[in-house]
Design an enzyme around this catalytic site. Sequence first.
Site, PDB file in Angstrom:
ATOM      1  N   ARG A 154      31.818  72.263  14.228  1.00 49.64           N
ATOM      2  CA  ARG A 154      31.440  72.273  15.568  1.00 49.64           C
ATOM      3  C   ARG A 154      32.585  72.567  16.485  1.00 49.64           C
ATOM      4  O   ARG A 154      32.970  73.489  17.050  1.00 49.64           O
ATOM      5  CB  ARG A 154      30.934  71.163  16.105  1.00 49.64           C
ATOM      6  CG  ARG A 154      30.390  71.519  17.586  1.00 49.64           C
ATOM      7  CD  ARG A 154      29.562  69.900  18.265  1.00 49.64           C
ATOM      8  NE  ARG A 154      30.174  69.052  18.371  1.00 49.64           N
ATOM      9  CZ  ARG A 154      30.050  67.951  18.923  1.00 49.64           C
ATOM     10  NH1 ARG A 154      28.657  67.798  19.567  1.00 49.64           N
ATOM     11  NH2 ARG A 154      30.854  66.759  19.090  1.00 49.64           N
ATOM     12  N   TYR A 209      -2.699  70.783  36.099  1.00 49.41           N
ATOM     13  CA  TYR A 209      -2.588  72.145  35.613  1.00 49.41           C
ATOM     14  C   TYR A 209      -3.230  72.520  34.347  1.00 49.41           C
ATOM     15  O   TYR A 209      -2.927  71.874  33.540  1.00 49.41           O
ATOM     16  CB  TYR A 209      -1.185  72.543  35.405  1.00 49.41           C
ATOM     17  CG  TYR A 209      -0.479  72.605  36.954  1.00 49.41           C
ATOM     18  CD1 TYR A 209      -0.903  73.683  37.675  1.00 49.41           C
ATOM     19  CD2 TYR A 209       0.552  71.901  37.376  1.00 49.41           C
ATOM     20  CE1 TYR A 209      -0.221  73.828  39.233  1.00 49.41           C
ATOM     21  CE2 TYR A 209       1.187  71.859  38.362  1.00 49.41           C
ATOM     22  CZ  TYR A 209       0.874  72.872  39.470  1.00 49.41           C
ATOM     23  OH  TYR A 209       1.308  72.921  40.953  1.00 49.41           O
ATOM     24  N   LYS A 263      31.019  60.875  29.061  1.00 48.72           N
ATOM     25  CA  LYS A 263      30.866  62.355  29.642  1.00 48.72           C
ATOM     26  C   LYS A 263      29.673  62.556  30.003  1.00 48.72           C
ATOM     27  O   LYS A 263      28.658  61.474  30.121  1.00 48.72           O
ATOM     28  CB  LYS A 263      30.983  63.165  28.239  1.00 48.72           C
ATOM     29  CG  LYS A 263      29.929  62.550  27.275  1.00 48.72           C
ATOM     30  CD  LYS A 263      30.143  63.332  25.795  1.00 48.72           C
ATOM     31  CE  LYS A 263      29.336  63.196  24.833  1.00 48.72           C
ATOM     32  NZ  LYS A 263      29.669  63.716  23.380  1.00 48.72           N
ATOM     33  N   MET A 281       5.667  69.105  38.258  1.00 46.02           N
ATOM     34  CA  MET A 281       7.061  69.134  38.770  1.00 46.02           C
ATOM     35  C   MET A 281       7.550  67.574  39.312  1.00 46.02           C
ATOM     36  O   MET A 281       8.533  66.908  38.990  1.00 46.02           O
ATOM     37  CB  MET A 281       7.616  70.155  39.815  1.00 46.02           C
ATOM     38  CG  MET A 281       8.819  70.147  40.098  1.00 46.02           C
ATOM     39  SD  MET A 281       9.485  71.378  41.597  1.00 46.02           S
ATOM     40  CE  MET A 281       9.102  72.703  40.574  1.00 46.02           C
TER      41      MET A 281
HETATM   42  C1  LIG Z   1      29.528  62.366  22.528  1.00 43.61           C
HETATM   43  C2  LIG Z   1      30.526  62.151  21.510  1.00 43.61           C
HETATM   44  C3  LIG Z   1      30.742  60.813  21.263  1.00 43.61           C
HETATM   45  C4  LIG Z   1      29.777  59.794  21.451  1.00 43.61           C
HETATM   46  O1  LIG Z   1      28.761  59.672  20.550  1.00 43.61           O
HETATM   47  P1  LIG Z   1      27.401  58.742  20.630  1.00 43.61           P
HETATM   48  O2  LIG Z   1      26.715  59.023  19.291  1.00 43.61           O
HETATM   49  O3  LIG Z   1      26.900  58.719  21.860  1.00 43.61           O
HETATM   50  O4  LIG Z   1      28.215  57.307  20.263  1.00 43.61           O
HETATM   51  C5  LIG Z   1      31.939  60.592  20.293  1.00 43.61           C
HETATM   52  N1  LIG Z   1      32.616  61.437  20.010  1.00 43.61           N
HETATM   53  C6  LIG Z   1      32.419  62.776  20.329  1.00 43.61           C
HETATM   54  C7  LIG Z   1      33.363  63.931  19.801  1.00 43.61           C
HETATM   55  C8  LIG Z   1      31.401  63.039  21.025  1.00 43.61           C
HETATM   56  O5  LIG Z   1      31.030  64.477  21.198  1.00 43.61           O
END
Ligand SMILES: *Cc1c(COP(=O)(O)O)cnc(C)c1O
Length: 369
Positions: free
Chosen positions: A140, A262, A41, A310
Amino acid sequence: MQDISNEGAAARLTIDLRALCANYRTIARHVAPARAAAVVKADAYGLGAARVAPALAAEGCRDFFVAHLSEAAALRPLLPADARLFILNGLLPGGESACAALGAIPVLNGLEQVRAWVACGKALGRRLPAVLQVDSGMSRLGLAPEDIDTLLAEIDMARDLDLQLVMSHLACGDEPENGANPDQLARFEALTARLPPVPRSLANSGGCFLTPGFHFDLVRPGIALYGAAPHPGHPSPIQPVVRLEARIIQVRTIPAGQGVGYGLTYAPDKPARIATIGVGYADGWPRHLSNKGAAWFGDTRLPIAGRVSMDSMTLDVSALPDGTLHYGDVVELIGPHQPLEVVAADAGTIPYEILTSLGRRYARVWITE
Ligand SMILES: *Cc1c(COP(=O)(O)O)cnc(C)c1O
């Protein structure tokens, strides 16, 4: 010092795809006989999913997790036909038929998503592949225990869905001593016992290195593939993947008391030498590192002097003898002297946020052999 020869680029991001693949093999060996998926992702945590995912497919990985439908659509043509693409956020209203047409597998996180996916399957006249997520304690995403009663009363799991996996996610997988881990494990066992006996998945990177009871059938590592320790502060079998280097644009000597950057927040009480590099917060270098972080030249730490701008930042290079550092020389921002974890800790954040913020202006170099 290595030369950055990428047509005058200010900074170079080197991604060691060999180390990334070695990390995948390390995890896959460690969790066997469970299988190792790859979480790719957010563009493979900022590194480039279009390069990372096919390389992992060549290592034998066939299960890829993304967060969004658009990420799955981008990867589909780059992966073998038998690779599965799972969408962690599942579905949003209106996305069902595109998801089905793509052949991506949504992680159904709530009753609304289950109902929408079943309805889409009925309209198409086929059982659609799905993952069911249960909430084992993180609050979550995923079905709550009471949702499972409703689900079982409402949905004929065998007829209405092609259920491929049941999963949950650990809130504290990165902390091996945390009592929330065995609690979530027990809840996951109890919840999945009420569901059809399909393969199960619980572990993220941290979970891969808890006891084997956390591995189930499929593990879902992300950050460990990309080179960060699965249990921060503990010994790790994971190799670093990312190196970030920048070139010196200018070096100057300033008199005692003169301010830098800055807000003039850095004003040393003796003369100092200040070097400017072309990396700033627009490149994902946290502004929180103003007057806090550092770069390295050889074995010398060069503290960030003043605020991160920046497109540039200033370093106090007074620790180096005059004349050491020149226009075009290379300093290390992430690498053997200053690992990703140290940059994250200095910035008050985690390696995930540093990686996923990495900018698009770096010359990207891939080490593939
Ligand atoms: C992002 C995520 C992972 C991977 O987690 P890591 O800590 O990066 O290994 C696995 N399962 C879910 C549901 C996630 O959102």
